[in-house]
Enzyme design. Structure first.
Site, PDB file in Angstrom:
ATOM      1  N   HIS A 180       4.572 -17.613  68.043  1.00 33.30           N
ATOM      2  CA  HIS A 180       4.117 -16.746  66.946  1.00 33.30           C
ATOM      3  C   HIS A 180       3.358 -15.584  67.566  1.00 33.30           C
ATOM      4  O   HIS A 180       2.365 -15.776  68.259  1.00 33.30           O
ATOM      5  CB  HIS A 180       3.217 -17.502  65.974  1.00 33.30           C
ATOM      6  CG  HIS A 180       2.756 -16.647  64.824  1.00 33.30           C
ATOM      7  ND1 HIS A 180       3.440 -16.575  63.634  1.00 33.30           N
ATOM      8  CD2 HIS A 180       1.692 -15.804  64.703  1.00 33.30           C
ATOM      9  CE1 HIS A 180       2.823 -15.735  62.819  1.00 33.30           C
ATOM     10  NE2 HIS A 180       1.757 -15.251  63.447  1.00 33.30           N
ATOM     11  N   CYS A 181       3.817 -14.374  67.330  1.00 40.27           N
ATOM     12  CA  CYS A 181       3.199 -13.181  67.907  1.00 40.27           C
ATOM     13  C   CYS A 181       2.270 -12.532  66.880  1.00 40.27           C
ATOM     14  O   CYS A 181       2.726 -12.069  65.825  1.00 40.27           O
ATOM     15  CB  CYS A 181       4.276 -12.179  68.345  1.00 40.27           C
ATOM     16  SG  CYS A 181       3.608 -10.674  69.087  1.00 40.27           S
ATOM     17  N   VAL A 182       0.977 -12.516  67.188  1.00 41.28           N
ATOM     18  CA  VAL A 182       0.012 -11.935  66.249  1.00 41.28           C
ATOM     19  C   VAL A 182       0.139 -10.417  66.189  1.00 41.28           C
ATOM     20  O   VAL A 182      -0.269  -9.801  65.199  1.00 41.28           O
ATOM     21  CB  VAL A 182      -1.429 -12.333  66.650  1.00 41.28           C
ATOM     22  CG1 VAL A 182      -1.630 -13.838  66.542  1.00 41.28           C
ATOM     23  CG2 VAL A 182      -1.761 -11.859  68.073  1.00 41.28           C
ATOM     24  N   ASN A 185       2.786  -9.977  63.748  1.00 42.89           N
ATOM     25  CA  ASN A 185       2.489 -10.802  62.571  1.00 42.89           C
ATOM     26  C   ASN A 185       3.726 -11.545  62.075  1.00 42.89           C
ATOM     27  O   ASN A 185       4.003 -11.600  60.879  1.00 42.89           O
ATOM     28  CB  ASN A 185       1.907  -9.939  61.443  1.00 42.89           C
ATOM     29  CG  ASN A 185       1.189 -10.775  60.386  1.00 42.89           C
ATOM     30  OD1 ASN A 185       0.685 -11.858  60.681  1.00 42.89           O
ATOM     31  ND2 ASN A 185       1.146 -10.286  59.164  1.00 42.89           N
TER      32      ASN A 185
END
Length: 341
Positions: A180-182, A185
């Protein structure tokens, strides 16, 4: 040279912190997580309970739920860098007769990066639903080590297809889950991995291009001013020839924003370059970040076997050669393609 020492210490600290966060992000039992938990336990005896509760809620909101904060930070940093590049670096380079195409290259990379960013953040990463579960479960075979048949996701209440994982940020299972890439998002899965790879590549190229142009500008300024052949008087009143450290100090005092931006983009280039190479390695070997981290718990072998004491040994059974592995990133396999094979 006190300011220069502080600047070097600051850059080293930021580089170490960013590298540590990149290396340990997403790992629940990582060294970073254990260190933070240990520090929080010690501080719990000093910090009031209400403040602890409020801090935990804020940290949970930032790092364990979907939030636009890092997207806003991402856009703000890009705007700051490109604002300084346009306001000062571009103008000085144009006066020094740099080639126009070279000066416009960062803007072309920015346009491509923003396109990949939008596609990556808006695209469906491969959300597993009851309607597509039957087809997705047939695409990859279970390897018996990292992914085993019959494992049911307690949240989605569905059997997990091979190479999938439940994302705690998005509260859904994702097909061929990477991470999951912040910064975008969104989860990175089978259907938006190509956009993420291009986004990461263009972002690295942007930082490297701006760093090269800015460094070339400062070198040109030094050469035109003939500064290297000059001299200066130190604190003891002695005349000394110009050295590299003095030159950096002079440039920092003369062009503070440009030098600070150069240090930032060089740091960014190193971190992003290493991360880009890591994802290129994963693509060429047909692995995901999730699989690479999980495989470190097991040894490697040419055969998938059970060792003494039922110790499982992992072998990457999904790799099909460099070209086919890279092709799978840009054209994820479907059930029909798998049946033809």
């Amino acid at each position: 040279m006190d300011f220069l020492t502080l600047l070097v210490v600051y850059l080293c600290f930021v580089l170490a912190a960013v590298a540590l966060l990149c290396a340990c992000s997403g790992r629940k039992e990582s060294f970073l997580a254990r260190s933070v938990n240990g520090a929080s336990q010690v501080l719990s005896f000093v910090i009031p309970t209400q403040l602890q509760t409020a801090t935990q809620r804020v940290l949970h909101r930032l790092f364990h739920t979907r939030s636009c904060l890092f997207v806003v930070l991402h856009v703000a940093l890009q705007a700051a860098v490109y604002g300084e590049y346009t306001w000062e670096v571009f103008v000085y380079c144009w006066e020094l007769q740099f080639h126009l195409l070279l000066l416009l290259l960062p803007y072309l990379l920015l346009a491509g990066n923003m396109g990949c960013f939008i596609l990556c953040s808006r695209a469906n990463p491969g959300i597993i639903t009851k309607s597509n579960h039957a087809s997705l479960v047939k695409i990859y075979a279970y390897d018996g080590v990292l992914f085993q048949k019959g494992v049911v996701c307690p949240t989605c209440n569905m059997e997990k297809p091979a190479r999938s994982k439940h994302c705690s940020f998005c509260s859904m299972c994702v097909h061929r889950f990477d991470h999951h890439c912040v910064w975008v998002n969104n989860c990175i899965g089978a259907f938006n991995a190509k956009y993420f790879f291009l986004y990461l590549f263009t972002l690295t190229a942007m930082a490297a291009t701006i760093a090269i142009i800015t460094a070339a500008l400062l070198i040109q300024v030094v050469l035109l001013s003939n500064m290297m052949r000059g001299s200066y008087v130190d604190d003891q009143g002695q005349e000394r020839a110009v050295e590299i450290l003095f030159l950096i100090q002079h440039l920092f005092l003369t062009f503070p924003r440009i030098v600070f931006m150069l240090g930032f983009v060089i740091l960014l280039t190193l971190v992003l370059g290493a991360y880009c190479c890591f994802h290129l390695y994963l693509a060429l070997t047909n692995q995901t970040s999730n699989e690479w981290y999980k495989s470190r718990r097991y040894g490697w072998s040419h055969h998938l076997t059970l060792q003494p004491h039922d110790r499982r040994v992992y072998k990457n059974t999904y790799s099909k050669g460099v070209w086919m592995n890279l092709k799978e990133i840009f054209k994820p396999p479907t059930v029909l393609e798998r049946k033809k094979k």
